[in-house]
Design a protein around this motif. Structure first.
Motif, PDB file in Angstrom:
ATOM      1  N   PHE A 132      44.711  17.429 -28.275  1.00 58.82           N
ATOM      2  CA  PHE A 132      43.838  18.562 -27.985  1.00 58.82           C
ATOM      3  C   PHE A 132      42.801  18.757 -29.083  1.00 58.82           C
ATOM      4  N   VAL A 133      43.225  18.794 -30.344  1.00 61.25           N
ATOM      5  CA  VAL A 133      42.271  19.067 -31.421  1.00 61.25           C
ATOM      6  C   VAL A 133      41.344  17.869 -31.656  1.00 61.25           C
ATOM      7  N   MET A 134      41.759  16.679 -31.220  1.00 59.10           N
ATOM      8  CA  MET A 134      40.913  15.489 -31.373  1.00 59.10           C
ATOM      9  C   MET A 134      40.069  15.214 -30.131  1.00 59.10           C
ATOM     10  N   ASP A 135      40.072  16.146 -29.180  1.00 62.20           N
ATOM     11  CA  ASP A 135      39.225  16.038 -27.981  1.00 62.20           C
ATOM     12  C   ASP A 135      39.556  14.812 -27.128  1.00 62.20           C
ATOM     13  N   ARG A 136      40.811  14.392 -27.106  1.00 61.21           N
ATOM     14  CA  ARG A 136      41.202  13.267 -26.263  1.00 61.21           C
ATOM     15  C   ARG A 136      41.607  13.793 -24.879  1.00 61.21           C
ATOM     16  N   THR A 137      40.610  14.277 -24.155  1.00 62.65           N
ATOM     17  CA  THR A 137      40.876  14.857 -22.842  1.00 62.65           C
ATOM     18  C   THR A 137      41.401  13.818 -21.859  1.00 62.65           C
ATOM     19  N   ASP A 138      40.983  12.556 -22.017  1.00 60.45           N
ATOM     20  CA  ASP A 138      41.478  11.511 -21.124  1.00 60.45           C
ATOM     21  C   ASP A 138      42.993  11.359 -21.263  1.00 60.45           C
ATOM     22  N   PHE A 139      43.475  11.412 -22.483  1.00 61.92           N
ATOM     23  CA  PHE A 139      44.904  11.298 -22.761  1.00 61.92           C
ATOM     24  C   PHE A 139      45.656  12.500 -22.179  1.00 61.92           C
ATOM     25  N   LEU A 140      45.120  13.695 -22.393  1.00 63.19           N
ATOM     26  CA  LEU A 140      45.770  14.898 -21.884  1.00 63.19           C
ATOM     27  C   LEU A 140      45.810  14.903 -20.362  1.00 63.19           C
ATOM     28  N   ASN A 141      44.718  14.462 -19.731  1.00 62.69           N
ATOM     29  CA  ASN A 141      44.695  14.398 -18.269  1.00 62.69           C
ATOM     30  C   ASN A 141      45.731  13.403 -17.748  1.00 62.69           C
ATOM     31  N   ARG A 142      45.868  12.291 -18.437  1.00 59.44           N
ATOM     32  CA  ARG A 142      46.850  11.286 -18.021  1.00 59.44           C
ATOM     33  C   ARG A 142      48.273  11.815 -18.178  1.00 59.44           C
ATOM     34  N   ALA A 169      37.465  22.913 -33.737  1.00 54.76           N
ATOM     35  CA  ALA A 169      36.081  23.125 -34.147  1.00 54.76           C
ATOM     36  C   ALA A 169      35.793  22.411 -35.462  1.00 54.76           C
ATOM     37  N   HIS A 170      36.758  22.403 -36.365  1.00 57.94           N
ATOM     38  CA  HIS A 170      36.617  21.680 -37.638  1.00 57.94           C
ATOM     39  C   HIS A 170      36.452  20.181 -37.397  1.00 57.94           C
ATOM     40  N   VAL A 171      37.255  19.629 -36.499  1.00 50.85           N
ATOM     41  CA  VAL A 171      37.163  18.204 -36.189  1.00 50.85           C
ATOM     42  C   VAL A 171      35.793  17.879 -35.596  1.00 50.85           C
ATOM     43  N   ARG A 172      35.365  18.668 -34.619  1.00 48.58           N
ATOM     44  CA  ARG A 172      34.083  18.418 -33.974  1.00 48.58           C
ATOM     45  C   ARG A 172      32.922  18.467 -34.970  1.00 48.58           C
ATOM     46  N   THR A 173      32.943  19.457 -35.847  1.00 49.75           N
ATOM     47  CA  THR A 173      31.867  19.603 -36.823  1.00 49.75           C
ATOM     48  C   THR A 173      31.807  18.405 -37.752  1.00 49.75           C
ATOM     49  N   ASN A 174      32.964  17.955 -38.226  1.00 46.61           N
ATOM     50  CA  ASN A 174      32.981  16.829 -39.154  1.00 46.61           C
ATOM     51  C   ASN A 174      32.619  15.517 -38.460  1.00 46.61           C
ATOM     52  N   VAL A 175      32.967  15.383 -37.191  1.00 49.37           N
ATOM     53  CA  VAL A 175      32.558  14.198 -36.446  1.00 49.37           C
ATOM     54  C   VAL A 175      31.034  14.161 -36.314  1.00 49.37           C
ATOM     55  N   GLN A 176      30.432  15.308 -36.054  1.00 52.74           N
ATOM     56  CA  GLN A 176      28.978  15.367 -35.929  1.00 52.74           C
ATOM     57  C   GLN A 176      28.277  15.063 -37.245  1.00 52.74           C
ATOM     58  N   LEU A 177      28.894  15.436 -38.364  1.00 55.02           N
ATOM     59  CA  LEU A 177      28.278  15.229 -39.668  1.00 55.02           C
ATOM     60  C   LEU A 177      28.539  13.843 -40.240  1.00 55.02           C
ATOM     61  N   ILE A 216      49.732  27.354 -45.667  1.00 51.19           N
ATOM     62  CA  ILE A 216      48.555  28.208 -45.561  1.00 51.19           C
ATOM     63  C   ILE A 216      47.352  27.324 -45.229  1.00 51.19           C
ATOM     64  N   GLU A 217      46.741  27.603 -44.092  1.00 51.80           N
ATOM     65  CA  GLU A 217      45.603  26.804 -43.629  1.00 51.80           C
ATOM     66  C   GLU A 217      44.487  27.757 -43.216  1.00 51.80           C
ATOM     67  N   PHE A 218      43.274  27.489 -43.720  1.00 49.32           N
ATOM     68  CA  PHE A 218      42.117  28.244 -43.248  1.00 49.32           C
ATOM     69  C   PHE A 218      40.875  27.370 -43.350  1.00 49.32           C
ATOM     70  N   PHE A 219      39.798  27.819 -42.720  1.00 53.64           N
ATOM     71  CA  PHE A 219      38.595  27.005 -42.588  1.00 53.64           C
ATOM     72  C   PHE A 219      37.380  27.774 -43.096  1.00 53.64           C
ATOM     73  N   ALA A 220      36.474  27.071 -43.746  1.00 53.73           N
ATOM     74  CA  ALA A 220      35.223  27.646 -44.227  1.00 53.73           C
ATOM     75  C   ALA A 220      34.075  27.012 -43.450  1.00 53.73           C
ATOM     76  N   ASP A 221      33.405  27.820 -42.628  1.00 56.96           N
ATOM     77  CA  ASP A 221      32.238  27.377 -41.851  1.00 56.96           C
ATOM     78  C   ASP A 221      32.557  26.166 -40.965  1.00 56.96           C
ATOM     79  N   ASP A 222      33.775  26.023 -40.529  1.00 59.42           N
ATOM     80  CA  ASP A 222      34.239  24.906 -39.693  1.00 59.42           C
ATOM     81  C   ASP A 222      34.240  23.574 -40.433  1.00 59.42           C
TER      82      ASP A 222
END
Length: 369
Positions: A210-220, A151-159, A105-111
């Motif tokens: 994908f969830v870690m925003d490694r677009t360079d890796f995905l493109n490769r 979205a959770h990863v991005r929010t925590n990286v920003q904080l 069971i996985e859920f998120f509160a406010d990202d």
């Protein structure tokens, strides 16, 4: 923030009998009213359309519930669903290589907060499905769940504020590398929890990318797939590093700085501080002298790499020199502080600190002859 609340749950109900809506009730060990959360979306295909009741016979009833539970109960939040399934496959702990199904069971509160519950061998009752979920809808739900985790990863990286930012005191002039490295450190701080989720899955490294925003890796990977090249095993299996979360030019600069003789020497001293003080005897590591020493040392190391990166850039030599002067002052303070520690660790640490100080002063002299 990842909250693993499994031991605090005595029982729960997952109700997905209404398509597009999940009702989740969780009872905690304190015996108070259940946490009731309504989530948009559906469970994964194995329990979509069903009502599932479960109990947790190994709940830790002697443990007080954390403040987070009261916050979830009484403070309004925006909740998003993650993966909710009774067929998550995880390796058994008996080292035989077998896989078992667990209730996940996985859920998120406010990202910001990711709440995760994992139950194995729990008593349960499940209803017949009130509606059927197609494979296509299940794939869409999994993508939505991955987007919620992203979205959770991005929010925590920003904080995130690691030592390279929090240790920027009045005497240390900041530089752009402090914030570049802080962002990469943020991804590395959250990476273990993402690897734990996707690592056991076939092709899980792509989901993690994908969830870690490694677009360079995905493109490769996409380019290699289009060229009908098989994925490299070493690329899929290796652990990610700080440089994986940097653009190519910055990653190359960080790689060079990490192989600088001064940084290697600092890394060796860091290992000594870790083994002798941070992981030392309880009486030592909890002493005010040891805590003060570790905090001051962290202020030195936090800015060493960024300063070496500056020193490698001709146009920032003056700022690099200013930062080295601050690092040198802090290292001299360290030399005095280490004498308050027991000789078994103070002697080797003082010797290593003196060598590091001498080489740092030498680097400063090359910037300002």
């Amino acid at each position: 923030m990842l909250a693993l609340l499994t031991p605090l749950i005595t029982k729960g109900v997952i109700d997905n009998t209404e398509r597009g809506r999940i009702s989740l009730r969780l009872w905690f060990v304190d015996g108070q009213e259940p946490l009731h959360i309504r989530l948009n979306g559906d469970c994964l295909r194995d329990i979509a359309g069903c009502r599932l009741e479960f109990s947790n016979p190994v709940a830790t009833t002697t443990t007080a519930v954390p403040e987070l539970v009261q916050e979830l109960r009484h403070t309004p939040h925006r909740f998003n669903a993650g993966d909710i399934t009774f067929s998550r496959r995880v390796p058994d702990t008996d080292n035989r290589g077998a896989l078992s199904n667990i209730l996940y069971i996985e859920f998120f509160a406010d990202d910001v907060k990711r709440i995760l519950l994992e139950f194995s061998s729990v008593p349960y009752e499940i209803s017949l499905p009130q509606w059927q979920q197609s494979r296509e809808d299940d794939n869409v739900q999994q993508l939505l769940n991955m987007e919620a985790l992203r979205a959770h990863v991005r929010t925590n990286v920003q904080l995130y504020k690691g030592p390279s930012v929090t240790m920027l005191q009045d005497d240390m002039p900041p530089c752009r590398w402090d914030y570049i490295l802080n962002r990469a450190e943020a991804y590395m701080a959250i990476y273990p929890s993402i690897h734990a989720k996707y690592g056991p899955e076939p092709g899980g490294y792509l989901s993690a990318a994908f969830v870690m925003d490694r677009t360079d890796f995905l493109n490769r990977m996409a380019a290699e797939d289009e060229a009908h090249m098989p994925p490299a095993d070493e690329e899929m299996e290796r652990d990610w590093e700080v440089t994986d979360f940097l653009p190519k030019e910055e990653a190359e600069a960080v790689y060079r700085a990490m192989h600088h003789a001064l940084f290697k020497e600092a890394s060796q001293m860091t290992a000594m501080v870790q083994s002798m003080v941070i992981n030392g005897a309880e009486k030592l590591r909890s002493s005010k002298e040891a805590i003060a020493y570790v905090n001051t040392y962290s202020g030195v190391i936090a800015h060493m790499l960024a300063t070496l990166l500056l020193a490698d850039e001709d146009h920032d030599a003056e700022l690099a020199a200013q930062r080295l002067q601050v690092i040198i002052r802090r290292m001299r303070i360290l030399d005095a502080m280490v004498q308050a520690l027991p000789p078994v660790c103070s002697t080797p640490l003082r010797r290593a600190g003196a060598a590091l100080l001498s080489n740092t002063e030498h680097l400063l002299s090359t910037l300002h002859p």
